[in-house]
Write a protein that holds these residues in place. Structure first.
Motif, PDB file in Angstrom:
ATOM      1  N   ASP A 166      24.581  -5.710 -11.056  1.00 26.29           N
ATOM      2  CA  ASP A 166      23.683  -4.551 -10.978  1.00 26.29           C
ATOM      3  C   ASP A 166      22.703  -4.503 -12.154  1.00 26.29           C
ATOM      4  N   LYS A 167      21.473  -4.098 -11.814  1.00 25.59           N
ATOM      5  CA  LYS A 167      20.460  -3.971 -12.855  1.00 25.59           C
ATOM      6  C   LYS A 167      19.835  -2.584 -12.738  1.00 25.59           C
ATOM      7  N   GLU A 168      19.495  -2.027 -13.873  1.00 25.02           N
ATOM      8  CA  GLU A 168      18.911  -0.691 -13.858  1.00 25.02           C
ATOM      9  C   GLU A 168      17.560  -0.709 -13.145  1.00 25.02           C
ATOM     10  N   ILE A 169      17.307   0.306 -12.352  1.00 23.72           N
ATOM     11  CA  ILE A 169      16.014   0.362 -11.670  1.00 23.72           C
ATOM     12  C   ILE A 169      15.219   1.576 -12.130  1.00 23.72           C
ATOM     13  N   GLU A 170      13.917   1.486 -11.948  1.00 21.24           N
ATOM     14  CA  GLU A 170      13.048   2.617 -12.266  1.00 21.24           C
ATOM     15  C   GLU A 170      12.798   3.379 -10.974  1.00 21.24           C
ATOM     16  N   LEU A 171      13.319   4.593 -10.902  1.00 18.10           N
ATOM     17  CA  LEU A 171      13.123   5.397  -9.689  1.00 18.10           C
ATOM     18  C   LEU A 171      11.743   6.030  -9.714  1.00 18.10           C
ATOM     19  N   GLN A 172      11.056   6.005  -8.585  1.00 20.57           N
ATOM     20  CA  GLN A 172       9.798   6.747  -8.507  1.00 20.57           C
ATOM     21  C   GLN A 172      10.135   8.218  -8.282  1.00 20.57           C
ATOM     22  N   HIS A 173       9.255   9.103  -8.737  1.00 20.53           N
ATOM     23  CA  HIS A 173       9.440  10.524  -8.436  1.00 20.53           C
ATOM     24  C   HIS A 173       8.862  10.789  -7.059  1.00 20.53           C
ATOM     25  N   ARG A 174       9.660  11.404  -6.212  1.00 23.83           N
ATOM     26  CA  ARG A 174       9.132  11.820  -4.907  1.00 23.83           C
ATOM     27  C   ARG A 174       8.373  13.120  -5.122  1.00 23.83           C
ATOM     28  N   ARG A 175       7.094  13.101  -4.874  1.00 23.80           N
ATOM     29  CA  ARG A 175       6.296  14.298  -5.185  1.00 23.80           C
ATOM     30  C   ARG A 175       4.946  14.265  -4.488  1.00 23.80           C
ATOM     31  N   PRO A 199      21.004  -5.829  11.974  1.00 26.65           N
ATOM     32  CA  PRO A 199      19.542  -5.873  11.807  1.00 26.65           C
ATOM     33  C   PRO A 199      19.036  -5.344  10.468  1.00 26.65           C
ATOM     34  N   LEU A 200      19.845  -4.483   9.827  1.00 21.50           N
ATOM     35  CA  LEU A 200      19.358  -3.830   8.598  1.00 21.50           C
ATOM     36  C   LEU A 200      20.422  -3.948   7.512  1.00 21.50           C
ATOM     37  N   VAL A 201      20.303  -5.000   6.716  1.00 26.96           N
ATOM     38  CA  VAL A 201      21.303  -5.260   5.677  1.00 26.96           C
ATOM     39  C   VAL A 201      21.039  -4.397   4.433  1.00 26.96           C
ATOM     40  N   ASN A 202      19.794  -4.009   4.229  1.00 27.01           N
ATOM     41  CA  ASN A 202      19.423  -3.304   2.984  1.00 27.01           C
ATOM     42  C   ASN A 202      18.727  -1.968   3.280  1.00 27.01           C
ATOM     43  N   PRO A 203      19.450  -0.996   3.888  1.00 26.36           N
ATOM     44  CA  PRO A 203      18.799   0.273   4.239  1.00 26.36           C
ATOM     45  C   PRO A 203      18.313   1.051   3.017  1.00 26.36           C
ATOM     46  N   ASP A 204      19.046   0.969   1.910  1.00 24.35           N
ATOM     47  CA  ASP A 204      18.621   1.720   0.713  1.00 24.35           C
ATOM     48  C   ASP A 204      17.261   1.224   0.221  1.00 24.35           C
ATOM     49  N   GLY A 205      17.144  -0.092   0.097  1.00 30.59           N
ATOM     50  CA  GLY A 205      15.891  -0.670  -0.405  1.00 30.59           C
ATOM     51  C   GLY A 205      14.716  -0.325   0.503  1.00 30.59           C
ATOM     52  N   VAL A 206      14.958  -0.381   1.808  1.00 28.29           N
ATOM     53  CA  VAL A 206      13.895  -0.076   2.770  1.00 28.29           C
ATOM     54  C   VAL A 206      13.424   1.368   2.598  1.00 28.29           C
ATOM     55  N   ASP A 207      14.367   2.303   2.559  1.00 27.06           N
ATOM     56  CA  ASP A 207      13.974   3.724   2.498  1.00 27.06           C
ATOM     57  C   ASP A 207      13.436   4.115   1.126  1.00 27.06           C
ATOM     58  N   MET A 208      13.848   3.392   0.086  1.00 32.09           N
ATOM     59  CA  MET A 208      13.348   3.699  -1.263  1.00 32.09           C
ATOM     60  C   MET A 208      11.963   3.118  -1.513  1.00 32.09           C
ATOM     61  N   GLY A 209      11.447   2.339  -0.548  1.00 33.01           N
ATOM     62  CA  GLY A 209      10.137   1.721  -0.743  1.00 33.01           C
ATOM     63  C   GLY A 209      10.184   0.593  -1.757  1.00 33.01           C
ATOM     64  N   HIS A 210      11.346  -0.065  -1.868  1.00 37.15           N
ATOM     65  CA  HIS A 210      11.473  -1.159  -2.840  1.00 37.15           C
ATOM     66  C   HIS A 210      10.661  -2.388  -2.443  1.00 37.15           C
ATOM     67  N   GLU A 249       6.523  11.459  -0.313  1.00 41.67           N
ATOM     68  CA  GLU A 249       7.755  12.132   0.102  1.00 41.67           C
ATOM     69  C   GLU A 249       8.124  11.799   1.545  1.00 41.67           C
ATOM     70  N   PHE A 250       8.459  10.549   1.758  1.00 38.57           N
ATOM     71  CA  PHE A 250       8.965  10.113   3.062  1.00 38.57           C
ATOM     72  C   PHE A 250       9.676   8.769   2.850  1.00 38.57           C
ATOM     73  N   ASP A 251      10.581   8.431   3.773  1.00 40.79           N
ATOM     74  CA  ASP A 251      11.311   7.163   3.663  1.00 40.79           C
ATOM     75  C   ASP A 251      10.340   5.988   3.716  1.00 40.79           C
ATOM     76  N   GLY A 252      10.533   5.056   2.815  1.00 42.68           N
ATOM     77  CA  GLY A 252       9.651   3.895   2.745  1.00 42.68           C
ATOM     78  C   GLY A 252       8.465   4.126   1.821  1.00 42.68           C
ATOM     79  N   GLY A 253       8.255   5.376   1.395  1.00 40.99           N
ATOM     80  CA  GLY A 253       7.113   5.706   0.538  1.00 40.99           C
ATOM     81  C   GLY A 253       7.210   5.014  -0.816  1.00 40.99           C
ATOM     82  N   LYS A 254       6.060   4.612  -1.341  1.00 44.24           N
ATOM     83  CA  LYS A 254       6.020   4.003  -2.673  1.00 44.24           C
ATOM     84  C   LYS A 254       4.703   4.377  -3.330  1.00 44.24           C
ATOM     85  N   LEU A 255       4.793   5.247  -4.332  1.00 45.91           N
ATOM     86  CA  LEU A 255       3.612   5.660  -5.086  1.00 45.91           C
ATOM     87  C   LEU A 255       4.119   6.221  -6.405  1.00 45.91           C
TER      88      LEU A 255
END
Ligand code: ZN
Length: 426
Positions: free
Chosen positions: A47-56, A267-278, A70-76
């Motif tokens: 595990d490595k520390e990640i920088e979380l984006q602020h949902r806003r 079909p979806l091995v990495n749901p967290d990464g997908v929804d976090m917009g990684h 502020e939606f799943d998959g969002g990245k800003l």
């Protein structure tokens, strides 16, 4: 003198891109230390520390422009105003080192109709994806080329859009997030010969779902299909969907196939990464497709254990394994033919599949790359190859391959596989 300098400058800009083209999403090299295009250290799967984006939501009083992630998959990560019509959108990788899959996704609106330009700027990456836009998050179009330009020197891009009270989503690719997968799987499971099972949850508690397609209690063989280890790889997801829908479809070939074999799909091995917009990793900051030797991550462990237990319980061989991904072009990464025992049989079977795909897609170039793939690589295809001793491939779709073409070629690939496996057993 000046021309020579310009040429050198162009070369220095283009060369990394050419290398990137060559070393796509899932190519492999000889040792477990890493893959040839991975930045040093990125294949460490603890595990490595990640920088979380602020949902806003960020808004500007003077121009009445609103932006939000502020939606799943969002990245800003940030959005700020440069002048009345120009804004900067900043996107950061979840952590580093990381390979360049600079994802962005945000929505825009304003009570006042207006045209604005947005500079897409990335920390720890450079612009990669041609922007897509949507008014409903369902139907997507590419931004008109007149409204889009890339600055390769700075790794940024400039996009101009019309905004209004009607929300506009702007994204690197179509949004294909976990909720869409779960709905799709529920729809599939309506069919009598499709069974779904939640095999466990991701690190953040999202379901990891497995789907079984068969019309017999005693299949003669198993087919394994997995996907979406890497969040931005939507074209791979579209291909997997079309591939699976051909297996569950109404063709006589598919009915015959289901009466003989069982296909297992995760079909979806990495749901967290997908929804976090990684850009690439799971919620622990790890590239899951480099964790298939150490299995440090929950998601890879779950998938491995399920694939092994189905094999054990059914006591029939695994005949074919495919892991869907995306990169700059369509390409099949196959295991190096000199690399393992019984290689001729596996290699020939793989080549026969490609031949059939070619037959079904006149004019389509089946791009095969075995040069970098080694069974010791910490990737899913290598693990499946070593474990099940059958063709195990990474099927990559181009980021910008036409969506209709993806649907057609991956459906043809499913037909080709069914024909091949039915023929081999008879
Ligand atoms: Zn990938």
């Amino acid at each position: 003198m000046i021309i020579a300098e310009i040429n050198m400058k162009i070369l220095s800009l283009v060369l990394p891109f050419l290398l990137l083209l060559h070393f796509g999403c899932s190519s492999q090299q000889e040792t477990l230390k890493g893959l040839s295009y991975d930045p040093p250290g990125s294949v460490v799967t603890t595990d490595k520390e990640i920088e979380l984006q602020h949902r806003r939501t960020i808004s500007f009083a003077s121009t009445k422009v609103f932006s939000s992630n502020e939606f799943d998959g969002g990245k800003l990560n940030d959005f700020y105003q440069v002048n009345d019509t120009l804004y900067t959108a900043e996107m950061n990788a979840e952590n580093v080192p990381i390979n360049n899959s600079a994802w962005f996704a945000f929505k825009l609106w304003s009570p006042v109709k207006q045209s604005i330009s947005i500079l897409l700027k990335y920390k720890d990456g450079t612009h990669r994806y041609y922007p897509k836009m949507s008014r409903d998050k369902i139907n997507w179009t590419r931004v008109d080329s007149l409204n889009f330009s890339i600055d390769t020197a700075n790794g940024t891009a400039l996009v101009r859009v019309d905004i209004s009270p009607d929300t506009l989503w702007l994204s690197a690719q179509e949004l294909f997030t976990s909720s869409k997968y779960y709905k799709w799987i529920d729809d599939l499971a309506e069919m009598q010969f499709v069974k779904k099972e939640v095999i466990g949850t991701s690190a953040l508690g999202k379901p990891i779902v497995e789907v079984e397609i068969t019309e017999t209690n005693k299949p003669s063989g198993l087919i394994y299909v997995i996907g979406r280890q890497h969040p931005p790889e939507v074209t791979g997801a579209l291909a997997l969907k079309s591939f699976v829908e051909t297996l569950t479809g109404g063709l006589e070939l598919a009915k015959e196939f289901r009466k003989k074999y069982k296909t297992v799909v995760i079909p979806l091995v990495n749901p967290d990464g997908v929804d976090m917009g990684h850009w690439r990793h799971n919620s622990n900051g790890v590239d899951l497709n480099r964790d298939w030797v150490n299995f440090n991550q929950k998601e890879t462990r779950l998938v491995k254990e399920k694939l092994l237990s189905i094999r054990e319980e059914s006591n029939v061989p695994v005949l074919f394994c495919i892991d869907f991904h995306s990169t700059q072009k369509d390409v099949f990464y196959i295991t190096n033919k000199d690399a393992a025992k019984q290689v001729d049989e596996i290699y020939n079977k793989t080549m026969a599949w490609f031949e059939k795909i070619k037959e079904k897609n006149p004019g389509y170039f089946v791009n095969i790359d075995a040069s970098l793939n080694n069974p010791s690589a910490p990737t899913s295809d290598s693990w499946m190859f070593n474990t099940f001793n059958c063709p195990a491939l990474t099927y990559e779709l181009g980021d910008e391959t036409l969506r209709e073409e993806i649907k057609q070629t991956s459906s043809a690939a499913a037909e080709a596989m069914m024909e091949l496996l039915l023929k081999n057993v008879k």
